[in-house]
Write a protein that holds these residues in place. Structure first.
Motif, PDB file in Angstrom:
ATOM      1  N   LYS A   3       0.551-130.096 -15.166  1.00 51.75           N
ATOM      2  CA  LYS A   3      -0.587-129.758 -14.308  1.00 51.75           C
ATOM      3  C   LYS A   3      -1.843-130.261 -14.987  1.00 51.75           C
ATOM      4  N   ALA A   4      -2.561-131.174 -14.327  1.00 46.75           N
ATOM      5  CA  ALA A   4      -3.827-131.675 -14.857  1.00 46.75           C
ATOM      6  C   ALA A   4      -4.959-131.066 -14.045  1.00 46.75           C
ATOM      7  N   SER A  42     -13.202-128.749  -9.018  1.00 47.22           N
ATOM      8  CA  SER A  42     -12.039-128.577  -9.874  1.00 47.22           C
ATOM      9  C   SER A  42     -10.844-129.168  -9.127  1.00 47.22           C
ATOM     10  N   ILE A  43     -10.261-130.231  -9.674  1.00 51.07           N
ATOM     11  CA  ILE A  43      -9.186-130.946  -8.988  1.00 51.07           C
ATOM     12  C   ILE A  43      -7.881-130.724  -9.752  1.00 51.07           C
ATOM     13  N   GLU A  44      -6.946-130.029  -9.115  1.00 53.32           N
ATOM     14  CA  GLU A  44      -5.649-129.735  -9.746  1.00 53.32           C
ATOM     15  C   GLU A  44      -4.611-130.737  -9.268  1.00 53.32           C
ATOM     16  N   ILE A  45      -3.994-131.445 -10.196  1.00 53.20           N
ATOM     17  CA  ILE A  45      -2.995-132.454  -9.835  1.00 53.20           C
ATOM     18  C   ILE A  45      -1.690-132.125 -10.534  1.00 53.20           C
TER      19      ILE A  45
ATOM     20  N   ILE B  39      -8.055-129.258  -4.331  1.00 53.63           N
ATOM     21  CA  ILE B  39      -9.431-129.351  -4.796  1.00 53.63           C
ATOM     22  C   ILE B  39     -10.172-128.051  -4.534  1.00 53.63           C
ATOM     23  N   GLY B  40     -10.787-127.535  -5.578  1.00 51.93           N
ATOM     24  CA  GLY B  40     -11.580-126.314  -5.449  1.00 51.93           C
ATOM     25  C   GLY B  40     -12.933-126.502  -6.095  1.00 51.93           C
ATOM     26  N   LYS B  41     -13.621-125.379  -6.329  1.00 52.58           N
ATOM     27  CA  LYS B  41     -14.952-125.427  -6.920  1.00 52.58           C
ATOM     28  C   LYS B  41     -14.914-124.918  -8.343  1.00 52.58           C
TER      29      LYS B  41
END
Lengths: 83, 83
Positions: A3-4, A42-45, B39-41
């Motif tokens: 998880k990045a 905040s981008i969760e990949i 994508i969040g904040k």
């Protein structure tokens, strides 16, 4: 599987109206002791990869190519291994 | 002075079109091994406080009152002391 999390923030020199609005709202609600508020993405990949370093390097490339605007934004990448 | 970071993400059950668009864009650029993108904040707040626990509790209250929409979003608070 890794998880990045890519955290993209406006550069300090760039005005952040969204953050300023939240700061004003908090103060108008009577809260005190607030220095400043800044709002970014905040981008969760979730991604496959050989190891943390390799995954982090790939996500850094994606941030340079697509996720962040180098003119106005900075980003940080954090990678953790999922069990 | 403390730095609190509130990460606000859409609940897993809620469709995230922005994340889906970035996922498609990365794949169309030829990148592989991508599971999902959401994508969040990321909200950075500088604030005064007695200690980490007290600062975290206050920021948690602000998240409940203003920063996150409890119907569609979840949030996490991380606090660090600034030197």
């Amino acid at each position: 599987m890794f998880k990045a999390v890519v955290t993209v923030m406006l550069k300090k020199s760039v005005l952040d109206p969204q953050g300023a609005a939240v700061e004003r709202a908090l103060k108008s609600m009577g809260h005190s002791g607030i220095g400043s508020v800044r709002i970014g993405k905040s981008i969760e990949i979730l991604l496959d990869g050989r190891d943390e370093a390799e995954a982090e390097a790939r996500v850094g490339d994606w941030a340079d190519q697509l996720l962040a605007n180098p003119v106005m934004e900075t980003y940080a990448v954090a990678v953790e291994k999922l069990k």
